[in-house]
Design a protein around this motif. Structure first.
Motif, PDB file in Angstrom:
ATOM      1  N   UNK A  52     -26.352 -22.664  18.026  1.00 36.64           N
ATOM      2  CA  UNK A  52     -25.649 -21.490  17.500  1.00 36.64           C
ATOM      3  C   UNK A  52     -26.476 -20.225  17.726  1.00 36.64           C
ATOM      4  N   UNK A  53     -27.791 -20.302  17.472  1.00 36.07           N
ATOM      5  CA  UNK A  53     -28.650 -19.132  17.692  1.00 36.07           C
ATOM      6  C   UNK A  53     -28.658 -18.723  19.165  1.00 36.07           C
ATOM      7  N   UNK A  54     -28.692 -19.717  20.067  1.00 34.07           N
ATOM      8  CA  UNK A  54     -28.636 -19.405  21.496  1.00 34.07           C
ATOM      9  C   UNK A  54     -27.284 -18.775  21.865  1.00 34.07           C
ATOM     10  N   UNK A  55     -26.201 -19.256  21.233  1.00 38.39           N
ATOM     11  CA  UNK A  55     -24.876 -18.706  21.513  1.00 38.39           C
ATOM     12  C   UNK A  55     -24.782 -17.259  21.054  1.00 38.39           C
ATOM     13  N   UNK A  56     -25.377 -16.936  19.913  1.00 42.30           N
ATOM     14  CA  UNK A  56     -25.368 -15.553  19.435  1.00 42.30           C
ATOM     15  C   UNK A  56     -26.159 -14.650  20.378  1.00 42.30           C
ATOM     16  N   UNK A  57     -27.257 -15.187  20.926  1.00 45.73           N
ATOM     17  CA  UNK A  57     -28.024 -14.402  21.896  1.00 45.73           C
ATOM     18  C   UNK A  57     -27.215 -14.200  23.178  1.00 45.73           C
ATOM     19  N   UNK A  58     -26.468 -15.248  23.606  1.00 42.59           N
ATOM     20  CA  UNK A  58     -25.625 -15.117  24.791  1.00 42.59           C
ATOM     21  C   UNK A  58     -24.497 -14.117  24.565  1.00 42.59           C
ATOM     22  N   UNK A  59     -23.962 -14.100  23.359  1.00 39.93           N
ATOM     23  CA  UNK A  59     -22.887 -13.167  23.032  1.00 39.93           C
ATOM     24  C   UNK A  59     -23.353 -11.726  23.089  1.00 39.93           C
ATOM     25  N   UNK A  60     -24.614 -11.508  22.711  1.00 38.45           N
ATOM     26  CA  UNK A  60     -25.232 -10.162  22.762  1.00 38.45           C
ATOM     27  C   UNK A  60     -24.346  -9.147  22.049  1.00 38.45           C
ATOM     28  N   UNK A  61     -23.887  -8.123  22.763  1.00 42.72           N
ATOM     29  CA  UNK A  61     -23.126  -7.051  22.124  1.00 42.72           C
ATOM     30  C   UNK A  61     -21.636  -7.275  22.080  1.00 42.72           C
ATOM     31  N   UNK A 110     -20.051  -9.100  19.960  1.00 47.19           N
ATOM     32  CA  UNK A 110     -19.634  -9.166  18.548  1.00 47.19           C
ATOM     33  C   UNK A 110     -18.752 -10.371  18.227  1.00 47.19           C
ATOM     34  N   UNK A 111     -19.069 -11.525  18.796  1.00 46.25           N
ATOM     35  CA  UNK A 111     -18.335 -12.739  18.430  1.00 46.25           C
ATOM     36  C   UNK A 111     -18.705 -13.177  17.009  1.00 46.25           C
ATOM     37  N   UNK A 112     -17.720 -13.706  16.288  1.00 44.96           N
ATOM     38  CA  UNK A 112     -17.971 -14.262  14.959  1.00 44.96           C
ATOM     39  C   UNK A 112     -18.153 -15.783  15.125  1.00 44.96           C
ATOM     40  N   UNK A 113     -19.391 -16.211  15.079  1.00 43.66           N
ATOM     41  CA  UNK A 113     -19.715 -17.622  15.318  1.00 43.66           C
ATOM     42  C   UNK A 113     -20.100 -18.259  13.991  1.00 43.66           C
ATOM     43  N   UNK A 114     -19.355 -19.303  13.594  1.00 46.53           N
ATOM     44  CA  UNK A 114     -19.632 -20.003  12.328  1.00 46.53           C
ATOM     45  C   UNK A 114     -19.991 -21.455  12.618  1.00 46.53           C
ATOM     46  N   UNK A 115     -20.797 -22.021  11.753  1.00 45.50           N
ATOM     47  CA  UNK A 115     -21.254 -23.412  11.901  1.00 45.50           C
ATOM     48  C   UNK A 115     -21.062 -24.154  10.588  1.00 45.50           C
ATOM     49  N   UNK A 116     -20.414 -25.302  10.664  1.00 49.23           N
ATOM     50  CA  UNK A 116     -20.238 -26.186   9.510  1.00 49.23           C
ATOM     51  C   UNK A 116     -20.683 -27.581   9.951  1.00 49.23           C
ATOM     52  N   UNK A 117     -21.830 -28.039   9.452  1.00 47.70           N
ATOM     53  CA  UNK A 117     -22.404 -29.309   9.900  1.00 47.70           C
ATOM     54  C   UNK A 117     -22.839 -30.139   8.710  1.00 47.70           C
ATOM     55  N   UNK A 118     -22.451 -31.391   8.696  1.00 43.41           N
ATOM     56  CA  UNK A 118     -22.853 -32.327   7.634  1.00 43.41           C
ATOM     57  C   UNK A 118     -24.297 -32.756   7.878  1.00 43.41           C
ATOM     58  N   UNK A 120     -21.255 -22.645  24.761  1.00 41.23           N
ATOM     59  CA  UNK A 120     -21.438 -21.510  25.657  1.00 41.23           C
ATOM     60  C   UNK A 120     -20.151 -21.189  26.419  1.00 41.23           C
ATOM     61  N   UNK A 121     -19.364 -22.224  26.769  1.00 43.53           N
ATOM     62  CA  UNK A 121     -18.066 -21.967  27.395  1.00 43.53           C
ATOM     63  C   UNK A 121     -17.160 -21.168  26.464  1.00 43.53           C
ATOM     64  N   UNK A 122     -17.203 -21.521  25.163  1.00 41.59           N
ATOM     65  CA  UNK A 122     -16.394 -20.785  24.186  1.00 41.59           C
ATOM     66  C   UNK A 122     -16.817 -19.320  24.132  1.00 41.59           C
ATOM     67  N   UNK A 123     -18.125 -19.062  24.203  1.00 42.59           N
ATOM     68  CA  UNK A 123     -18.615 -17.680  24.196  1.00 42.59           C
ATOM     69  C   UNK A 123     -18.156 -16.945  25.456  1.00 42.59           C
ATOM     70  N   UNK A 164     -14.017 -11.966  19.177  1.00 43.26           N
ATOM     71  CA  UNK A 164     -13.274 -13.191  18.900  1.00 43.26           C
ATOM     72  C   UNK A 164     -14.042 -14.117  17.965  1.00 43.26           C
ATOM     73  N   UNK A 165     -13.380 -15.204  17.550  1.00 41.73           N
ATOM     74  CA  UNK A 165     -13.957 -16.138  16.572  1.00 41.73           C
ATOM     75  C   UNK A 165     -14.241 -17.479  17.230  1.00 41.73           C
ATOM     76  N   UNK A 166     -15.407 -18.057  16.924  1.00 37.01           N
ATOM     77  CA  UNK A 166     -15.805 -19.376  17.436  1.00 37.01           C
ATOM     78  C   UNK A 166     -16.292 -20.200  16.255  1.00 37.01           C
ATOM     79  N   UNK A 167     -15.686 -21.378  16.061  1.00 33.93           N
ATOM     80  CA  UNK A 167     -16.052 -22.253  14.944  1.00 33.93           C
ATOM     81  C   UNK A 167     -16.649 -23.555  15.491  1.00 33.93           C
ATOM     82  N   UNK A 168     -17.843 -23.865  15.016  1.00 26.65           N
ATOM     83  CA  UNK A 168     -18.537 -25.099  15.401  1.00 26.65           C
ATOM     84  C   UNK A 168     -18.548 -26.018  14.188  1.00 26.65           C
ATOM     85  N   UNK A 169     -18.125 -27.266  14.380  1.00 27.22           N
ATOM     86  CA  UNK A 169     -17.999 -28.178  13.224  1.00 27.22           C
ATOM     87  C   UNK A 169     -18.537 -29.555  13.577  1.00 27.22           C
TER      88      UNK A 169
END
Length: 434
Positions: free
Chosen positions: A291-300, A302-310, A331-334, A341-346
Motif C-alpha cells: 500500500x505504501x508503495x502504491x501511494x508513492x506510485x500514485x504521487x500527485x 490523489x488516489x484514495x487507497x484503503x487497506x482492510x487486512x485480517x 499497481x495495475x489498479x493505480x 479515484x478509489x482503490x480498496x485492498x482487502x
C-alpha cells in the motif's frame, strides 16, 4: 392373475366339489370326501410347483418347459416366453456393451470408470499402457493407490475437476499425461487420460527459448544502459540535439529490462510446481508495505487507497512471489484508475479459505476481454499499455504465482465503473493464529 385364470380356478374347484358332495350325499358323510378331494387338489398343485422349481433350477439354455395342464400349462409357457424375451434383450444389450468396449479399447486415450469412492470398475487397454493398470488384479483397487503422484491425490480428494491435471506417467517418466475427471450417475467418476508428451516438449522448448534469449539479452542491455547513463550524467558535454534521443533510448532500455525481468520471473515460476521457500507469510504486513508503495506510485494523482487486512490470517508460500502477484494487482489498479479515484485492498477469510481482493473505480474492462487477461502480452488497449509502461506480463505472473499456491484468480469488471480482482486461496494454504 387375469380373468381367464380366475375362471379356470373356479371351474377346477367346482369340478372338485361336485363329486365330493355327491359322494357325501350317498355316504351321508360330507367332511371326509371334501377333505380327501381338497388334499388331492393341493397335492397336485404342490407337485406342479416342484416341477416348476426343478425346471427353473436345472434347465439348460433353450430347454422347453415341462408339459402342464390347464392353469399350470399356461404358467410354464408364459415363464418360458418371458425367459426367451429376456434372453433376446440381454443379447442386444450385451452386443451394445461389446461394441462400446471394442470402440473404447481402440482409443489411444485412456478411459477409466471409477465408483463414487474412486475404486476401479473398468478401463480400456490404453489405461494399461499410460497408467500401468493390470487386468484383473487391479479391479476394485483405489485409483490413488495406483497413481501415487501427490498432485493427483490432492486433485482427486479436493473434488474440483473444472481444470485438467498434467503430470508424468507413473510407468514412464518420459510420458507426460493430461487427466480430466467427470462425475456422472450416482457420483461415479469417468477419468480420461491423454498423452500430451509432444505438446509438453513443444511447451518446454518455448520456455527454454524464452529463458535463454532473456538471459542472453540481459548483458548487452546492461552495457547499453550503463553507457546511456554515463552520457546523460555528462549531459553538458553532449550535443543538445542528442539529448532527447538519449533520454528516449534510456527510457526504452529500462522498459526492455523490465520486460526481460518479467520473462525470467515467469521462466522461474514455470520451472517448479511449488515454491521452494514455503513458509508462513504475514499477509497484513506485506499488504501494508505494498500500500505504501502504491501511494508513492500514485504521487500527485490523489488516489484514495484503503487497506482492510485480517492480522490473524497468514499464508503458506513464498513471500517474494506473493509480493510480486499482489503488487501487480495493486499497481495495475493505480495505473488504470483516474485521478482522485478509489482503490480498496482487502484480505479476509472464511470457511472456504482466504481471499485477497483489489477493487478500483477505474475505467473497467469489457466482458469479452476477461477470459484472456492472464495470457502473455495480451492487452485490452495496446496504446494505453504502452503509455503506462506495462509489459503485458503482469497478470500472467499473477496467474502462475497463484497456481503455485493452489489458488485461482477471479475477475469482475464493469466498463466505466471499475474492476475487482480476487485471489481465492484454499483452506490448506491458510494459517489462522490466535
Amino acid at each position: 392373475m387375469n380373468q381367464n385364470w380366475r375362471s379356470a380356478v373356479g371351474r377346477h374347484l367346482l369340478l372338485l366339489l361336485v363329486p365330493c358332495l355327491l359322494v357325501g350325499l350317498v355316504s351321508g358323510e360330507y367332511a371326509l370326501p371334501l377333505l380327501i378331494g381338497i388334499g388331492a387338489y393341493l397335492a397336485w398343485h404342490i407337485k406342479q410347483l416342484l416341477r416348476l422349481h426343478t425346471w427353473l433350477r436345472e434347465r439348460r439354455p433353450d430347454e422347453a418347459p415341462p408339459e402342464g395342464y390347464g392353469l399350470w400349462g399356461e404358467i410354464f409357457d408364459n415363464i418360458y416366453h418371458l425367459q426367451r424375451r429376456d434372453q433376446r434383450v440381454r443379447g442386444r444389450l450385451q452386443a451394445v456393451i461389446d461394441r462400446v468396449q471394442e470402440s473404447t479399447a481402440a482409443l489411444r486415450d485412456a478411459v477409466i470408470m471409477l465408483d463414487r469412492d474412486g475404486n476401479l470398475e473398468w478401463w480400456n487397454r490404453a489405461a494399461e499402457t499410460l497408467l500401468g493398470l493390470k487386468t484383473p488384479q487391479d479391479s476394485g483397487q483405489s485409483i490413488t493407490n495406483l497413481v501415487r503422484h501427490p498432485r493427483f491425490k490432492e486433485y482427486f480428494e479436493q473434488g474440483e475437476f473444472r481444470d485438467a491435471l498434467e503430470l508424468p506417467s507413473p510407468v514412464n517418466d518420459h510420458l507426460h499425461l493430461q487427466l480430466q475427471i467427470t462425475r456422472y450417475g450416482n457420483s461415479e467418476h469417468l477419468m480420461l487420460v491423454r498423452d500430451i508428451t509432444r505438446l509438453h516438449q513443444l511447451e518446454q522448448m518455448r520456455k527454454d527459448f524464452v529463458a535463454n534469449v532473456s538471459h542472453e539479452l540481459r548483458t548487452p542491455l546492461t552495457v547499453i544502459a550503463g553507457y546511456l547513463e554515463t552520457l546523460l550524467d555528462n549531459v553538458e558535454d553532449v550535443n543538445p540535439r542528442w539529448l532527447r534521443a538519449l533520454q528516449q533510448m534510456q527510457q526504452q532500455g529500462a522498459r526492455m529490462q523490465n520486460l526481460l525481468n518479467d520473462l525470467l520471473l515467469l521462466a522461474k515460476l514455470e520451472a517448479t510446481d511449488y515454491p521452494s521457500d514455503n513458509v508462513p507469510v504475514s499477509v497484513d504486513l506485506l499488504l501494508l508495505s505494498i500500500k505504501n508503495d502504491a501511494q508513492a506510485l500514485s504521487a500527485g494523482r490523489c488516489h484514495r487507497i484503503s487497506l482492510e487486512a485480517d492480522p490473524h490470517l497468514r499464508l503458506k508460500g513464498s513471500e517474494t512471489e506473493l509480493r510480486s502477484a499482489f503488487s501487480n494487482l495493486v499497481f495495475n489498479a493505480v495505473k488504470y484508475t483516474p485521478d482522485e479515484g478509489e482503490i480498496r485492498i482487502r484480505w479476509s477469510g472464511d470457511e472456504n479459505g482466504a481471499q485477497f481482493s483489489v477493487t478500483d473505480s477505474g475505467i473497467g474492462i469489457e466482458t469479452r476481454h476477461l477470459s484472456r487477461l492472464t495470457e502473455r502480452f495480451y492487452r485490452v488497449d495496446s496504446s494505453r499499455a504502452s503509455h503506462t509502461g506495462g509489459t503485458g506480463l503482469g497478470l500472467a505472473i499473477v496467474k502462475h504465482v497463484l497456481l503455485r499456491h493452489r489458488a485461482r484468480l477471479e475477475i469482475a469488471s464493469v466498463p466505466g465503473k471499475g474492476s475487482t480482482f480476487t485471489c481465492h486461496f484454499p483452506p490448506q494454504q491458510v494459517i489462522r493464529r490466535g
